[in-house]
Design a protein around this motif. Structure first.
Motif, PDB file in Angstrom:
ATOM      1  N   LEU A   5       1.207  -1.254  -0.106  1.00  0.00           N
ATOM      2  CA  LEU A   5       0.646   0.207  -0.141  1.00  0.00           C
ATOM      3  C   LEU A   5       0.786   1.197   0.473  1.00  0.00           C
ATOM      4  O   LEU A   5       1.439   1.681   0.871  1.00  0.00           O
ATOM      5  CB  LEU A   5      -0.837  -0.172   1.568  1.00  0.00           C
ATOM      6  CG  LEU A   5      -2.058   1.322   1.235  1.00  0.00           C
ATOM      7  CD1 LEU A   5      -3.226   1.151   0.696  1.00  0.00           C
ATOM      8  CD2 LEU A   5      -2.584   1.549   2.376  1.00  0.00           C
ATOM      9  N   ALA A   6       0.657   2.249  -1.066  1.00  0.00           N
ATOM     10  CA  ALA A   6       1.371   3.706  -0.931  1.00  0.00           C
ATOM     11  C   ALA A   6       0.389   4.235  -0.118  1.00  0.00           C
ATOM     12  O   ALA A   6      -0.887   4.311  -0.176  1.00  0.00           O
ATOM     13  CB  ALA A   6       0.864   3.911  -1.840  1.00  0.00           C
ATOM     14  N   LEU A   7       1.410   5.339   1.028  1.00  0.00           N
ATOM     15  CA  LEU A   7       0.412   6.151   1.709  1.00  0.00           C
ATOM     16  C   LEU A   7       1.471   7.367   1.854  1.00  0.00           C
ATOM     17  O   LEU A   7       2.279   7.349   1.686  1.00  0.00           O
ATOM     18  CB  LEU A   7       1.340   5.639   3.516  1.00  0.00           C
ATOM     19  CG  LEU A   7       0.791   3.793   3.976  1.00  0.00           C
ATOM     20  CD1 LEU A   7       1.196   3.558   5.568  1.00  0.00           C
ATOM     21  CD2 LEU A   7      -1.172   4.239   3.831  1.00  0.00           C
ATOM     22  N   VAL A   8       0.213   8.089   2.061  1.00  0.00           N
ATOM     23  CA  VAL A   8       1.311   9.787   1.162  1.00  0.00           C
ATOM     24  C   VAL A   8       0.982  10.518   2.666  1.00  0.00           C
ATOM     25  O   VAL A   8      -0.393  10.602   3.154  1.00  0.00           O
ATOM     26  CB  VAL A   8      -0.633  10.152   0.354  1.00  0.00           C
ATOM     27  CG1 VAL A   8       0.078  11.305  -0.439  1.00  0.00           C
ATOM     28  CG2 VAL A   8      -0.449   8.754  -1.172  1.00  0.00           C
ATOM     29  N   THR A   9       1.867  11.150   2.805  1.00  0.00           N
ATOM     30  CA  THR A   9       1.759  12.494   3.384  1.00  0.00           C
ATOM     31  C   THR A   9       1.324  13.912   2.317  1.00  0.00           C
ATOM     32  O   THR A   9       1.531  13.738   1.545  1.00  0.00           O
ATOM     33  CB  THR A   9       3.504  13.111   4.092  1.00  0.00           C
ATOM     34  OG1 THR A   9       4.128  13.296   3.510  1.00  0.00           O
ATOM     35  CG2 THR A   9       4.173  11.488   4.866  1.00  0.00           C
ATOM     36  N   GLY A  10       0.563  14.860   3.386  1.00  0.00           N
ATOM     37  CA  GLY A  10      -0.206  15.948   2.636  1.00  0.00           C
ATOM     38  C   GLY A  10       0.265  17.127   3.759  1.00  0.00           C
ATOM     39  O   GLY A  10       0.389  16.856   4.878  1.00  0.00           O
ATOM     40  N   ALA A  11      -0.086  18.346   3.038  1.00  0.00           N
ATOM     41  CA  ALA A  11      -0.368  19.355   3.728  1.00  0.00           C
ATOM     42  C   ALA A  11      -1.268  19.993   3.396  1.00  0.00           C
ATOM     43  O   ALA A  11      -1.552  20.366   2.251  1.00  0.00           O
ATOM     44  CB  ALA A  11       0.788  20.273   3.758  1.00  0.00           C
ATOM     45  N   ALA A  12      -1.943  20.661   3.852  1.00  0.00           N
ATOM     46  CA  ALA A  12      -3.503  21.962   3.607  1.00  0.00           C
ATOM     47  C   ALA A  12      -3.095  23.222   3.920  1.00  0.00           C
ATOM     48  O   ALA A  12      -2.925  23.518   5.367  1.00  0.00           O
ATOM     49  CB  ALA A  12      -4.373  21.026   3.954  1.00  0.00           C
ATOM     50  N   GLN A  13      -4.290  23.834   2.835  1.00  0.00           N
ATOM     51  CA  GLN A  13      -4.431  25.490   4.340  1.00  0.00           C
ATOM     52  C   GLN A  13      -5.538  25.163   4.803  1.00  0.00           C
ATOM     53  O   GLN A  13      -6.380  24.511   5.119  1.00  0.00           O
ATOM     54  CB  GLN A  13      -4.882  26.531   2.757  1.00  0.00           C
ATOM     55  CG  GLN A  13      -5.172  28.078   3.396  1.00  0.00           C
ATOM     56  CD  GLN A  13      -5.065  28.428   1.917  1.00  0.00           C
ATOM     57  OE1 GLN A  13      -4.360  28.657   1.483  1.00  0.00           O
ATOM     58  NE2 GLN A  13      -6.587  29.800   2.461  1.00  0.00           N
ATOM     59  N   LEU A  14      -5.760  25.656   6.210  1.00  0.00           N
ATOM     60  CA  LEU A  14      -6.418  25.881   6.919  1.00  0.00           C
ATOM     61  C   LEU A  14      -7.518  26.588   6.482  1.00  0.00           C
ATOM     62  O   LEU A  14      -6.934  28.240   6.541  1.00  0.00           O
ATOM     63  CB  LEU A  14      -5.835  25.860   8.326  1.00  0.00           C
ATOM     64  CG  LEU A  14      -4.783  25.013   8.886  1.00  0.00           C
ATOM     65  CD1 LEU A  14      -4.415  24.739   9.658  1.00  0.00           C
ATOM     66  CD2 LEU A  14      -6.166  23.533   9.217  1.00  0.00           C
ATOM     67  N   LYS A  15      -8.625  26.693   6.943  1.00  0.00           N
ATOM     68  CA  LYS A  15      -9.375  28.320   7.403  1.00  0.00           C
ATOM     69  C   LYS A  15      -9.287  29.024   8.127  1.00  0.00           C
ATOM     70  O   LYS A  15      -9.822  30.198   7.894  1.00  0.00           O
ATOM     71  CB  LYS A  15     -11.189  27.811   7.567  1.00  0.00           C
ATOM     72  CG  LYS A  15     -12.028  26.223   6.457  1.00  0.00           C
ATOM     73  CD  LYS A  15     -12.999  26.672   6.737  1.00  0.00           C
ATOM     74  CE  LYS A  15     -13.877  26.373   5.246  1.00  0.00           C
ATOM     75  NZ  LYS A  15     -14.688  25.652   5.428  1.00  0.00           N
ATOM     76  N   THR A  16      -8.838  29.096   9.057  1.00  0.00           N
ATOM     77  CA  THR A  16      -7.816  29.766  10.033  1.00  0.00           C
ATOM     78  C   THR A  16      -6.598  30.916   9.241  1.00  0.00           C
ATOM     79  O   THR A  16      -5.987  31.642  10.405  1.00  0.00           O
ATOM     80  CB  THR A  16      -7.871  29.290  11.899  1.00  0.00           C
ATOM     81  OG1 THR A  16      -7.101  28.240  11.100  1.00  0.00           O
ATOM     82  CG2 THR A  16      -9.019  28.865  11.835  1.00  0.00           C
ATOM     83  N   ALA A  17      -5.974  30.269   7.998  1.00  0.00           N
ATOM     84  CA  ALA A  17      -4.988  30.856   7.730  1.00  0.00           C
ATOM     85  C   ALA A  17      -5.466  32.373   7.477  1.00  0.00           C
ATOM     86  O   ALA A  17      -6.332  32.752   6.899  1.00  0.00           O
ATOM     87  CB  ALA A  17      -4.333  30.922   6.472  1.00  0.00           C
TER      88      ALA A  17
END
Length: 351
Positions: free
Chosen positions: A264-276
């Motif tokens: 299984l490929a397991l992905v790390t990631g990042a996101a912009q939060l609504k509190t930005a």
């Protein structure tokens, strides 16, 4: 689940108060489920290149989600850099993330988010570590599903049933193979009297030392044992000892058949939060994580796979395209279905 998050938040509040002061509106705040050894060098490079100040607050994914829930709209966090896509999917489900522009979501070559609310950053693969002195790889099963029936490995198997990547593995098994099959697999594995570890590094060490013969792990833990580096463990000599890595250690990587959930490929990631506070700065940092520089650093220093094309990998790593071919296809957003997995593991007496 909400009660669990609140309990976790209490502990994290103490951590944050001890590690952070007041946050400037001009400063980006990153909540990171990834370790300092990976994050800090990239953050420092970004700060030097852009002049944008960044504060990073660390914790595991569950703790960070709990803290953000406690902080609500008053959270200082601008970016959530998660260790698992399951955590990102949960943050999305809780309404914490915003849709990202096509200029960002189109950069990765694969492993993309169906929600469009986060970017992949690196990829790890589930695999089987085996002791080369004790095991002939021809005797290993073609599917991880068959491992639970192999009595010859009784008492000689290692796993990490309380670790986040194991949760993602079981969640995907439930979705691809069915709830009943996943339950039978766990029961079969328990019957083999496996040795449980709280983390992967000591388990991989146990394989190399001949204490166990095989172990279900992520690919890069084996590479750390053989090649060194990665997430502060070798540099501090805390996990590997003063001798450091050993390219001749009695350990190797075994891949199951193509498409098997054991790969299984397991992905790390990042996101912009609504509190930005500043979307432009946030997206500039997210774009940097997808740059050639950042992706090559992750591959060379942490042994994780890039998500953009054209990144040179160390010679000891499997070709990126070949690694992707091994993994089954699935929607990474589905990993938010964690509660069913936790219930299954509770029923099996593993957590």
């Amino acid at each position: 689940m909400k009660n669990v998050l609140k309990i976790l938040a209490v502990g994290m509040t103490v951590f944050f108060l001890s590690s952070c002061g007041e946050t400037s509106d001009d400063q980006l705040v990153v909540y990171s489920g990834r370790s300092q050894a990976l994050v800090n060098p990239l953050v420092e490079d970004f700060k030097e290149q852009t002049g944008i100040d960044i504060e990073v607050r660390y914790g595991n994914d569950a703790e960070l989600l709990a803290v953000m829930s406690e902080e609500g709209d008053q959270s200082p966090a601008d970016i959530y850099w998660a260790n698992t896509t399951g955590a990102l999917a949960n943050a999305s489900q809780q309404g914490k993330l915003v849709a990202l522009p096509d200029s960002l979501t189109s950069k990765p070559a694969s492993y993309t988010s169906s929600s469009g609310e986060w970017i992949p950053v690196t990829v790890r693969f589930r695999t089987l570590a085996y002791n080369t002195d004790a095991i002939d790889k021809e005797d290993l099963p073609t599917s991880v599903m068959d491992l639970a029936t192999m009595d010859e490995f009784e008492g000689r198997v290692g796993w990490t049933p309380t670790y986040s990547s194991f949760y993602d593995f079981i969640t995907t098994m439930r979705l691809l193979e069915g709830e009943d099959t996943a339950k039978q697999w766990l029961e079969g594995m328990k019957a083999l009297n496996p040795k449980s570890y709280s983390s992967n590094t000591p388990m991989v060490q146990a394989v190399a030392a001949g204490e166990i013969d095989i172990a279900l792990t992520n690919h890069y833990y084996i590479l750390r044992m053989l090649e060194g580096g990665a997430e502060g463990e070798y540099e501090d000599h805390e996990e590997y000892g003063e001798s450091g890595p050993d390219s001749n250690a009695d350990i190797a990587t075994y891949h199951f058949e193509t498409g098997d959930v054991g790969n299984l490929a397991l992905v790390t990631g990042a996101a912009q939060l609504k509190t930005a506070n500043d979307a432009k700065k946030v997206q500039r940092f997210l774009s940097f994580l997808l740059s050639q520089q950042a992706q090559e650093f992750a591959a060379q220093s942490v042994h994780e796979y890039p998500v953009i094309r054209g990144v040179e990998l160390p010679g000891y790593m499997l070709n990126a395209e070949d690694a992707l071919e091994l993994s089954p296809e699935y929607d990474y957003e589905q990993l938010k279905q964690l509660e069913g997995t936790l219930n299954l593991l509770r029923e099996a007496g593993l957590i």
